[in-house]
Scaffold this motif. Structure first.
Motif, PDB file in Angstrom:
ATOM      1  N   TYR A 200     -14.820  20.341  12.769  1.00 19.18           N
ATOM      2  CA  TYR A 200     -13.566  21.036  12.477  1.00 19.18           C
ATOM      3  C   TYR A 200     -13.864  22.351  11.760  1.00 19.18           C
ATOM      4  N   ALA A 201     -13.018  23.341  12.020  1.00 21.27           N
ATOM      5  CA  ALA A 201     -13.134  24.619  11.319  1.00 21.27           C
ATOM      6  C   ALA A 201     -12.826  24.424   9.842  1.00 21.27           C
ATOM      7  N   ILE A 202     -13.522  25.162   8.974  1.00 19.96           N
ATOM      8  CA  ILE A 202     -13.327  24.962   7.534  1.00 19.96           C
ATOM      9  C   ILE A 202     -11.963  25.478   7.066  1.00 19.96           C
ATOM     10  N   HIS A 203     -11.324  26.334   7.846  1.00 17.89           N
ATOM     11  CA  HIS A 203     -10.003  26.827   7.476  1.00 17.89           C
ATOM     12  C   HIS A 203      -8.898  26.134   8.257  1.00 17.89           C
ATOM     13  N   ARG A 204      -9.193  24.966   8.793  1.00 15.99           N
ATOM     14  CA  ARG A 204      -8.201  24.195   9.546  1.00 15.99           C
ATOM     15  C   ARG A 204      -7.035  23.805   8.630  1.00 15.99           C
ATOM     16  N   PRO A 205      -5.783  23.900   9.152  1.00 17.02           N
ATOM     17  CA  PRO A 205      -4.624  23.536   8.315  1.00 17.02           C
ATOM     18  C   PRO A 205      -4.719  22.084   7.820  1.00 17.02           C
ATOM     19  N   THR A 206      -4.163  21.831   6.662  1.00 18.36           N
ATOM     20  CA  THR A 206      -4.172  20.485   6.093  1.00 18.36           C
ATOM     21  C   THR A 206      -3.340  19.545   6.968  1.00 18.36           C
ATOM     22  N   PRO A 207      -3.855  18.350   7.277  1.00 21.39           N
ATOM     23  CA  PRO A 207      -3.075  17.397   8.085  1.00 21.39           C
ATOM     24  C   PRO A 207      -1.759  17.038   7.388  1.00 21.39           C
ATOM     25  N   THR A 208      -0.726  16.867   8.186  1.00 23.96           N
ATOM     26  CA  THR A 208       0.597  16.527   7.610  1.00 23.96           C
ATOM     27  C   THR A 208       0.872  15.050   7.743  1.00 23.96           C
TER      28      THR A 208
END
Length: 208
Positions: A200-208
């Motif tokens: 995963y990309a390190i700036h991936r949005p936080t899971p909801t």
């Protein structure tokens, strides 16, 4: 000639930094239909070069036709037989630039054509160790400002830089539990590579 990259999975154990720059050759495809279609476009053996190694994931760059998904590639001149399986076509025409200025961890890179997007990962070519730069700002005049993810001692103007075409990614999943990795996804706990297919990309949005 066009420059293309495929993402391959190391199917037979460890790869490692020493693999970078080795020359994989496309072997016979398991899928006969894909093999037949590929043979019409290119010779039976297509040579490429390793461009990036992230654990069991190995990116390979080709100058001509791409081997089909699931094709087997074999690394030439490695310490043991190392087979890679093509998992993904990442795109073509990797963007190359040159270091323009180094101020500590801040590195300005100049490109001759299109600029890589903000947060893209760049890699310095021919440096003493793997050095990843993250694009932080477009400065104009085909210049980007980046942040180095490691020390820049010895980095000089004019050194070649290659756009990876994606943000910095790190391994995720159960295989990473109890492991220590650095900011660019490399294990630093001396326990060997992390055998996972998921990054995963390190700036991936936080899971909801």
């Amino acid at each position: 000639m066009r420059s293309v990259t495929t993402q391959c999975r190391n199917a037979l154990g460890r790869a490692g930094p020493q693999l970078r720059g080795a020359s994989p050759a496309a072997a016979v495809a398991a899928n006969r239909v894909q093999q037949r279609a590929f043979a019409e476009k290119a010779p039976a053996t297509i040579n490429g070069k390793v461009s990036q190694v992230i654990g069991a994931v190995v990116d390979v760059q080709f100058e001509s036709a791409l081997p089909p998904i699931l094709n087997a590639l074999e690394v030439q001149g490695f310490e043991h037989r190392l087979v890679l399986e093509v998992a993904q076509h990442l795109g073509e025409n990797m963007v190359n630039g040159k270091v323009s200025q180094v101020i500590g961890a801040v590195v300005d890179v100049q490109f001759e054509s299109a600029l890589p997007p903000i947060l893209n990962a760049l890699e310095v070519q021919g440096f003493e160790h793997r050095l990843v730069l993250e694009v932080a700002q477009h400065l104009g005049e085909n210049m980007v400002r980046t942040i180095a993810m490691d020390g820049t001692d010895g980095l000089t103007r004019g050194q070649k830089v290659e756009d990876t075409g994606a943000p910095i990614k790190v391994p995720v999943g159960e295989e990473t539990l109890g492991r220590i990795i650095n900011i660019i996804g490399e294990p630093i706990d001396e326990l060997g590579p992390i055998d996972t297919k998921k990054f995963y990309a390190i700036h991936r949005p936080t899971p909801t």
